[in-house]
Design a protein around this motif. Sequence first.
Motif, PDB file in Angstrom:
ATOM      1  N   SER A 176     -33.248 -12.660   6.984  1.00 48.00           N
ATOM      2  CA  SER A 176     -32.621 -12.766   8.296  1.00 48.00           C
ATOM      3  C   SER A 176     -32.239 -11.381   8.832  1.00 48.00           C
ATOM      4  O   SER A 176     -32.138 -10.419   8.057  1.00 48.00           O
ATOM      5  N   SER A 230     -32.894 -23.498  -4.515  1.00 49.09           N
ATOM      6  CA  SER A 230     -33.388 -24.517  -3.587  1.00 49.09           C
ATOM      7  C   SER A 230     -33.477 -25.898  -4.215  1.00 49.09           C
ATOM      8  O   SER A 230     -33.863 -26.860  -3.547  1.00 49.09           O
ATOM      9  N   VAL A 284     -27.805 -27.420   7.399  1.00 48.68           N
ATOM     10  CA  VAL A 284     -28.725 -26.424   6.825  1.00 48.68           C
ATOM     11  C   VAL A 284     -30.161 -26.862   7.071  1.00 48.68           C
ATOM     12  O   VAL A 284     -30.555 -27.987   6.746  1.00 48.68           O
ATOM     13  N   ARG A 285     -30.938 -25.968   7.663  1.00 47.74           N
ATOM     14  CA  ARG A 285     -32.333 -26.251   7.982  1.00 47.74           C
ATOM     15  C   ARG A 285     -33.237 -25.427   7.074  1.00 47.74           C
ATOM     16  O   ARG A 285     -32.960 -24.263   6.783  1.00 47.74           O
ATOM     17  N   HIS A 286     -34.357 -26.028   6.645  1.00 45.93           N
ATOM     18  CA  HIS A 286     -35.250 -25.323   5.730  1.00 45.93           C
ATOM     19  C   HIS A 286     -36.694 -25.784   5.938  1.00 45.93           C
ATOM     20  O   HIS A 286     -36.958 -26.734   6.666  1.00 45.93           O
ATOM     21  N   TRP A 287     -37.609 -25.093   5.254  1.00 42.22           N
ATOM     22  CA  TRP A 287     -39.059 -25.278   5.401  1.00 42.22           C
ATOM     23  C   TRP A 287     -39.612 -25.908   4.126  1.00 42.22           C
ATOM     24  O   TRP A 287     -39.433 -25.368   3.039  1.00 42.22           O
ATOM     25  N   SER A 291     -40.176 -28.317   8.983  1.00 42.28           N
ATOM     26  CA  SER A 291     -38.820 -27.821   9.152  1.00 42.28           C
ATOM     27  C   SER A 291     -37.881 -29.006   9.345  1.00 42.28           C
ATOM     28  O   SER A 291     -38.087 -29.830  10.238  1.00 42.28           O
ATOM     29  N   THR A 296     -33.530 -30.421   8.657  1.00 43.36           N
ATOM     30  CA  THR A 296     -32.167 -30.192   8.183  1.00 43.36           C
ATOM     31  C   THR A 296     -31.885 -31.116   6.997  1.00 43.36           C
ATOM     32  O   THR A 296     -32.578 -32.130   6.791  1.00 43.36           O
ATOM     33  N   TRP A 311     -32.561 -17.499   3.941  1.00 42.48           N
ATOM     34  CA  TRP A 311     -33.936 -17.988   3.872  1.00 42.48           C
ATOM     35  C   TRP A 311     -34.438 -18.439   5.247  1.00 42.48           C
ATOM     36  O   TRP A 311     -33.663 -18.875   6.098  1.00 42.48           O
ATOM     37  N   ARG A 368     -36.113 -20.756   8.184  1.00 41.07           N
ATOM     38  CA  ARG A 368     -35.848 -22.153   8.527  1.00 41.07           C
ATOM     39  C   ARG A 368     -37.031 -22.849   9.186  1.00 41.07           C
ATOM     40  O   ARG A 368     -37.169 -24.060   9.100  1.00 41.07           O
ATOM     41  N   ASP A 369     -37.881 -22.086   9.857  1.00 42.19           N
ATOM     42  CA  ASP A 369     -38.985 -22.703  10.591  1.00 42.19           C
ATOM     43  C   ASP A 369     -40.088 -21.663  10.786  1.00 42.19           C
ATOM     44  O   ASP A 369     -39.805 -20.463  10.866  1.00 42.19           O
TER      45      ASP A 369
END
Length: 329
Positions: free
Chosen positions: A133, A193, A217-220, A254, A256, A291, A293-294
């Motif tokens: 980030s 993760s 929390v958003r992740h891939w 992507s 949440t 990390w 997110r998209d």
Amino acid sequence: MHVLIVGAAGMVGRKLTDKLVRDGSLGGRGVTRLTLSDVVAPAQPQGFGGQAVTDVSDLSTPGAAAKLAALRPDTIFHLAAIVSSEAEADFDKGYRINLDSTRALFEAIRQEGLKSPYNPRVVFTSSIAVFGSPFPEKISDEFIQAPLTSYGTQKTIDELLLSDYSRKGFFDGIGIRLPTICIRPGKPNKAASGFFSNILREPLSGQEAVLPVGEDVRHWHASPRAAVGFLIHAATLDTAKLGARRNLNMPGLSATVGEQLDALKRFGGEKALKLIRREPDATIAKIVAGWPRDFDPQRAVALGFKAEASFDEIIKIHIEDELGGKVGG
């Protein structure tokens, strides 16, 4: 065709082995020999019509990589690594396993090619942890690598080595930046993760799971089935289409944590949701906050890589592949 899988005892390695055994071929060529290597003994594949050899070795020890390169496999899948939180907690071990071992393998392949012509396809599993980030809304193929963890730094250096060794013609390499693989079968591991899988896998089997972060929390993500598909496609892709840019962001989903839980409810009902125990963990939250997110992985999609489009699809795959088609509990 001879295929070497380094890291064959891991979850993705086992599933890749099973896929190669089922298909019996790779890119239209029959797989006649499998060499499965890891620091613990990989399982002997069942039902394979060719020659299968298991090898227990640590590539960071002198001579281990040279021994495997001397076998001259046509395709090498390099999956071996220690996970993110372990690499962060043990600096020396992280660099020894995630960087020194990779360099040793790449150099062993180069040295083997100096004896007589040898140019295998090398598929390397990298990570979205190579990015740090602040992030744009979606990470494009042009976004700079600026990792904020030791694990991400190790993978970034590996990617640069893969590109350079490929540029020099020592091997034909391609690096694939995997999304977080979800739902991972088996027991929880040391990966930061890991909770992304735990909060679905355990409740679907009637067991309690801990959620250490907030639902925003958003992740891939991508499924284990998609990960194996990425590897197979990378091994058979015309790498001339990659040019000098040998490392690719893989497609994924992507979502949440809240969206994950919504999908869990659709399959397991309120009963499954009640098995989630919320225990905030500041250390994990800090790691995950750094990390991606998209993504907008246009290059990989154009080259034919595919992943899931919803968490319902990811859960269905887990139920089919790991739970015999039924939700437990």
